[in-house]
Write a protein that holds these residues in place. Structure first.
Motif, PDB file in Angstrom:
ATOM      1  N   UNK B   1      18.193  -9.323  -8.817  1.00 37.98           N
ATOM      2  CA  UNK B   1      16.884  -9.706  -8.271  1.00 37.98           C
ATOM      3  C   UNK B   1      16.805  -9.401  -6.781  1.00 37.98           C
ATOM      4  N   UNK B   2      15.593  -9.096  -6.344  1.00 37.94           N
ATOM      5  CA  UNK B   2      15.383  -8.720  -4.951  1.00 37.94           C
ATOM      6  C   UNK B   2      15.812  -9.847  -3.995  1.00 37.94           C
ATOM      7  N   UNK B   3      16.412  -9.433  -2.886  1.00 37.07           N
ATOM      8  CA  UNK B   3      16.842 -10.415  -1.878  1.00 37.07           C
ATOM      9  C   UNK B   3      15.760 -10.569  -0.813  1.00 37.07           C
ATOM     10  N   UNK B   4      15.504 -11.784  -0.406  1.00 37.30           N
ATOM     11  CA  UNK B   4      14.559 -12.012   0.691  1.00 37.30           C
ATOM     12  C   UNK B   4      15.281 -12.775   1.794  1.00 37.30           C
ATOM     13  N   UNK B   5      15.105 -12.337   3.052  1.00 32.42           N
ATOM     14  CA  UNK B   5      15.827 -12.972   4.149  1.00 32.42           C
ATOM     15  C   UNK B   5      15.017 -13.990   4.909  1.00 32.42           C
ATOM     16  N   UNK B   6      13.697 -13.879   4.801  1.00 38.95           N
ATOM     17  CA  UNK B   6      12.861 -14.819   5.548  1.00 38.95           C
ATOM     18  C   UNK B   6      11.538 -14.986   4.823  1.00 38.95           C
ATOM     19  N   UNK B   7      10.741 -15.956   5.286  1.00 37.53           N
ATOM     20  CA  UNK B   7       9.421 -16.159   4.691  1.00 37.53           C
ATOM     21  C   UNK B   7       8.557 -14.925   4.937  1.00 37.53           C
ATOM     22  N   UNK B   8       8.670 -14.356   6.109  1.00 41.37           N
ATOM     23  CA  UNK B   8       7.895 -13.153   6.416  1.00 41.37           C
ATOM     24  C   UNK B   8       8.246 -12.015   5.452  1.00 41.37           C
ATOM     25  N   UNK B   9       9.521 -11.954   5.136  1.00 42.89           N
ATOM     26  CA  UNK B   9      10.006 -10.955   4.192  1.00 42.89           C
ATOM     27  C   UNK B   9       9.289 -11.104   2.845  1.00 42.89           C
ATOM     28  N   UNK B  10       9.184 -12.360   2.416  1.00 47.40           N
ATOM     29  CA  UNK B  10       8.513 -12.639   1.141  1.00 47.40           C
ATOM     30  C   UNK B  10       7.055 -12.202   1.235  1.00 47.40           C
ATOM     31  N   UNK B  11       6.416 -12.605   2.331  1.00 48.07           N
ATOM     32  CA  UNK B  11       4.992 -12.288   2.474  1.00 48.07           C
ATOM     33  C   UNK B  11       4.784 -10.778   2.581  1.00 48.07           C
ATOM     34  N   UNK B  12       5.670 -10.086   3.295  1.00 43.91           N
ATOM     35  CA  UNK B  12       5.544  -8.631   3.394  1.00 43.91           C
ATOM     36  C   UNK B  12       5.621  -7.988   2.010  1.00 43.91           C
ATOM     37  N   UNK B  13       6.561  -8.518   1.214  1.00 43.07           N
ATOM     38  CA  UNK B  13       6.709  -8.009  -0.149  1.00 43.07           C
ATOM     39  C   UNK B  13       5.391  -8.190  -0.918  1.00 43.07           C
ATOM     40  N   UNK B  14       4.848  -9.401  -0.824  1.00 40.39           N
ATOM     41  CA  UNK B  14       3.621  -9.708  -1.571  1.00 40.39           C
ATOM     42  C   UNK B  14       2.445  -8.873  -1.071  1.00 40.39           C
ATOM     43  N   UNK B  15       2.383  -8.694   0.251  1.00 39.43           N
ATOM     44  CA  UNK B  15       1.298  -7.891   0.838  1.00 39.43           C
ATOM     45  C   UNK B  15       1.376  -6.458   0.311  1.00 39.43           C
ATOM     46  N   UNK B  16       2.590  -5.962   0.243  1.00 36.67           N
ATOM     47  CA  UNK B  16       2.790  -4.614  -0.276  1.00 36.67           C
ATOM     48  C   UNK B  16       2.389  -4.513  -1.748  1.00 36.67           C
ATOM     49  N   UNK B  17       2.721  -5.559  -2.513  1.00 35.14           N
ATOM     50  CA  UNK B  17       2.345  -5.577  -3.936  1.00 35.14           C
ATOM     51  C   UNK B  17       0.825  -5.477  -4.089  1.00 35.14           C
ATOM     52  N   UNK B  18       0.098  -6.233  -3.256  1.00 34.50           N
ATOM     53  CA  UNK B  18      -1.370  -6.202  -3.339  1.00 34.50           C
ATOM     54  C   UNK B  18      -1.882  -4.801  -2.996  1.00 34.50           C
ATOM     55  N   UNK B  19      -1.266  -4.198  -1.981  1.00 38.14           N
ATOM     56  CA  UNK B  19      -1.696  -2.849  -1.600  1.00 38.14           C
ATOM     57  C   UNK B  19      -1.434  -1.858  -2.738  1.00 38.14           C
ATOM     58  N   UNK B  20      -0.288  -2.035  -3.399  1.00 35.72           N
ATOM     59  CA  UNK B  20       0.027  -1.136  -4.505  1.00 35.72           C
ATOM     60  C   UNK B  20      -0.978  -1.304  -5.641  1.00 35.72           C
ATOM     61  N   UNK B  21      -1.353  -2.541  -5.860  1.00 32.64           N
ATOM     62  CA  UNK B  21      -2.351  -2.795  -6.913  1.00 32.64           C
ATOM     63  C   UNK B  21      -3.680  -2.126  -6.538  1.00 32.64           C
ATOM     64  N   UNK B  22      -4.048  -2.260  -5.262  1.00 33.12           N
ATOM     65  CA  UNK B  22      -5.299  -1.635  -4.804  1.00 33.12           C
ATOM     66  C   UNK B  22      -5.229  -0.124  -5.013  1.00 33.12           C
ATOM     67  N   UNK B  23      -4.083   0.465  -4.656  1.00 38.04           N
ATOM     68  CA  UNK B  23      -3.931   1.917  -4.818  1.00 38.04           C
ATOM     69  C   UNK B  23      -4.027   2.323  -6.289  1.00 38.04           C
TER      70      UNK B  23
END
Ligand SMILES: Cc1cc2nc3c(=O)[nH]c(=O)nc-3n(C[C@H](O)[C@H](O)[C@H](O)COP(=O)(O)OP(=O)(O)OC[C@H]3O[C@@H](n4cnc5c(N)ncnc54)[C@H](O)[C@@H]3O)c2cc1C
Lengths: 500, 152
Positions: B1-23
């Motif tokens: 499973x993906x490793x996350x080092x910080x809360x920002x890391x988690x949010x960056x991941x999620x933000x990227x997921x939303x962008x991928x969905x938009x694409x």
């Protein structure tokens, strides 16, 4: 037809109406029990697709029922009618025994009263708004049965009047499809003097009235009389002609058609998209009903038979589902069952159809939803896996939506499955006509109440605009479109200024 | 499973997921034959961008709350077959199925991540994200229930 409140009030004050109002006291009107529609016996009628269930009222029954109507000062029933038929006026004509006059009142607003009297969901329209229901909590005046009575009387009397036609103006108008919407449009336009041609893809005229609604509810003969009337008035019917395939709209334009009414309906069956749904033995209600109603597949020696089975499962809770399941019973199914994901209360079918279905031995599994079809080694369906549902808490819209109960799955044996979970608009016209605005549902976008599309000479109405709706709404659209197309054409080709 | 080092890391991941969905939706829109389905997928793409913006605001310090009540799951998508995204004539019914299934798998992802983490702050972020996805799915499910599951 637009009618002012004042007109309706003045009509009510006509001498003959006042006389009737005085003749019987309200108290006495109230003591009369609502008439029961005479019906063919369930065990007899299930032997044939062509025996009409409702037999119609006698003149005495109709006059007695008409006497129940209070001739209200404020006839709320009319508000319940999508085309505002002058209900008290036609009913009071029945009470005084002038049945032909009653029929002509109906025809002021409705092009197909004998049809609507049989298939309108009166219990959620006019009858729901009847004084008896709203104020007395008693059964409504049987408006639908009375409508049918007056229309049938006129038809059977052979005295159907052909309306006066305006002088021909030579302008050619094409109608696409021949369902109730197109028929009412064609009738109004021919009266106004236009040269009207109706193009129908199938070999029969009438749309759902012929291929969908079975003869045990609506005999073809009733529809044919209306079609023949239109023929006598000069409407031309061209069958086996698919606009967009046989010829395009542009071809028709080149042939001199100046405007178009698209009444191509919502005949594209929807499926659920669950596993196994493409197994043999699973068909859409559309195909099932068309084969029987239009191609005579119910006859033992039919060249185009339809699948028969011991256990027939019909998925859905609308009129289409009821018609399919009752057809299955008439084709000899030992067990014919409705599977519906919501509860009986939410079934969109007319209450009368659900009642008749139960009389005929149809089984109902409500709050039950198919999740998979299981086929035998030949790919033919043999079982349906279903899941029980429960209604959730009301959401923001106040609706209680069904939610699956996990672990409640079980199987039902099925040799034939008919899927009746809704329809989408016929895609051919929306997809093939450039510049036509279409919604994401595939319906044609029109200016409300004008029925004019994004292409000025193309008007549309009925199910192609509304998705699956009702006969009366389709018919009302046709009439609105005719009135507005008339204005459009007169201004454009006859240089007449028309008051809007 | 993906490793996350910080809360920002988690949010960056999620933000990227939303962008991928938009694409993903933008690509589908480009492929569709009919204008109305192009419009539909473009709207879905915009909705995903909206979700991204909301997460970016949280990353920038906007407060968020996890609702106490569970988001209703109508489970409509669970039993439907996958839609073929290669075709160019996806119907609106199929578009909704696609969207419901996508939101469902995103919900499941965040829920699984929440269960797998022991860090309380991270858990809260994952649960918030799961809840967001559940809301998105419900919006599509309601549209499906209102407009597709209508017998006549
Ligand atoms: C089984 C069933 C039962 C129903 N029961 C009731 C009921 O009890 N009460 C009620 O009010 N409503 C009922 N409805 C709904 C009602 O029948 C419809 O709302 C109504 O018929 C719509 O009328 P329409 O004129 O828009 O189209 P339709 O009646 O669908 O007619 C459209 C016609 O256009 C033709 N067509 C399509 N494309 C083309 C083309 N490109 N070129 C030429 N022709 C074309 C089709 O072949 C069809 O004949 C029922 C529907 C079904 C299917």
């Amino acid at each position: 037809m637009e009618r002012s409140e004042e007109y309706i009030k003045n009509e009510r004050k006509k001498e003959w109406r006042v006389e009737l109002q005085k003749k019987t006291k309200a108290k006495d009107r109230m003591t009369i029990e609502r008439v029961q529609m005479p019906e063919s016996a369930p065990e007899e009628r299930i032997k044939s697709q062509r025996i009409e269930v409702n037999k119609g009222l006698t003149a005495e029954e109709a006059m007695r029922e008409a006497t129940r109507c209070m001739d209200c000062v404020n006839p709320t029933c009319m508000e319940g009618c999508p085309v505002s038929i002058n209900i008290p006026k036609f009913i009071k004509n029945i009470e005084r025994g002038d049945f032909l006059q009653a029929a002509s009142v109906l025809k002021e607003t409705s092009a197909l009263p004998a049809v609507c009297g049989r298939v309108c969901p009166q219990e959620i329209q006019c009858e729901q708004r009847c004084f008896y229901v709203e104020k007395l909590h008693q059964p409504a005046v049987a408006i639908g049965h009375l409508e049918r009575f007056a229309a049938d009387f006129e038809r059977e009397s052979g005295k159907i009047s052909v309306p006066e036609l305006a002088e021909s103006n030579g302008i050619k108008v094409a109608v696409i499809g021949s369902g109730p919407s197109s028929l009412s449009f064609a009738g109004d336009m021919v009266k106004l003097g236009y040269d009207v041609s109706v193009f129908e893809a199938l070999h029969e005229i009438g749309g759902v009235l012929k291929y969908g609604i079975p003869e045990f509810r609506l005999p073809n003969a009733v529809v044919d009389v209306e079609i023949n009337n239109l023929r006598r008035m000069g409407v031309k019917f061209i069958t086996n002609f698919i606009v967009g395939q046989t010829e395009s709209l542009d071809d028709l334009k080149e042939e001199g058609f100046k405007a178009f009414y698209v009444g191509s309906g919502a005949g594209l069956p929807r499926f659920m998209n669950i596993p196994g749904e493409n197994s043999n033995g699973i068909l859409s209600s559309n195909e099932y009903l068309t084969r029987v109603n239009l191609m005579g597949a119910d006859a033992e020696d039919s060249d185009t038979p339809v699948l028969r089975g011991k256990n027939v499962v019909v998925v859905g809770g609308g009129n289409t589902a009821m018609d399919s399941v009752r057809t299955a019973k008439r084709l000899g199914a030992e067990k014919a069952m409705i599977v519906y994901r919501r509860s009986e209360e939410e079934m969109p079918a007319r209450i009368e159809e659900v009642h008749h279905a139960k009389q005929e031995g149809i089984e109902f599994s409500t709050l039950t939803n198919p999740i998979e079809y299981i086929a035998d080694e030949n790919g033919r369906v043999k079982q349906v896996t279903v899941q029980k549902m429960k209604l959730g808490e009301p959401d923001a819209s106040g609706r209680r939506r069904p939610i699956p109960i996990e672990g409640s799955e079980y199987t039902i044996d099925a040799s034939v499955v008919v899927v009746a979970v809704g329809v989408s608009p016929n895609p051919l016209i929306p997809n093939s006509v450039k510049g036509l605005d279409v919604s994401r549902w595939g319906t044609i976008e029109v200016v409300k109440d004008k029925m004019q599309s994004s292409i000025p000479e193309v008007f549309a109405g009925g199910d192609i605009v509304r998705g699956g709706a009702t006969v009366i709404l389709a018919m009302g659209d046709g009439r609105k479109a005719a009135a507005n197309m008339d204005i459009y054409l007169k201004e454009k080709y006859l240089s007449q200024k028309v008051e809007h | 499973m993906k490793e996350f080092n910080s809360l920002d890391d988690i949010l960056d991941f999620a933000i990227n997921e939303e962008q991928m969905a938009a694409d993903f939706y933008t690509d589908l829109a480009a492929k569709m034959k009919n204008q109305e389905m192009k419009d539909t997928f473009e709207q879905y793409a915009l909705e995903e961008i909206g979700h991204r913006t909301k997460l970016e605001a949280i990353k920038n310090g906007k407060a968020y709350k996890i609702a106490d009540s569970k988001i209703v799951d109508l489970k409509i998508a669970d039993y439907l077959v996958e839609v073929d995204t290669e075709k160019t004539n996806i119907s609106y019914q199929e578009a909704l199925i696609l969207a419901m299934k996508k939101e469902k798998s995103a919900f499941k992802l965040y829920n699984d991540l929440a269960s797998a983490t022991t860090d309380a702050a991270s858990k809260k972020v994952f649960l918030m994200l799961a809840q967001e996805e559940a809301k998105h799915k419900l919006r599509f499910e309601i549209e499906y229930d209102n407009n597709i599951l209508t017998e006549n």
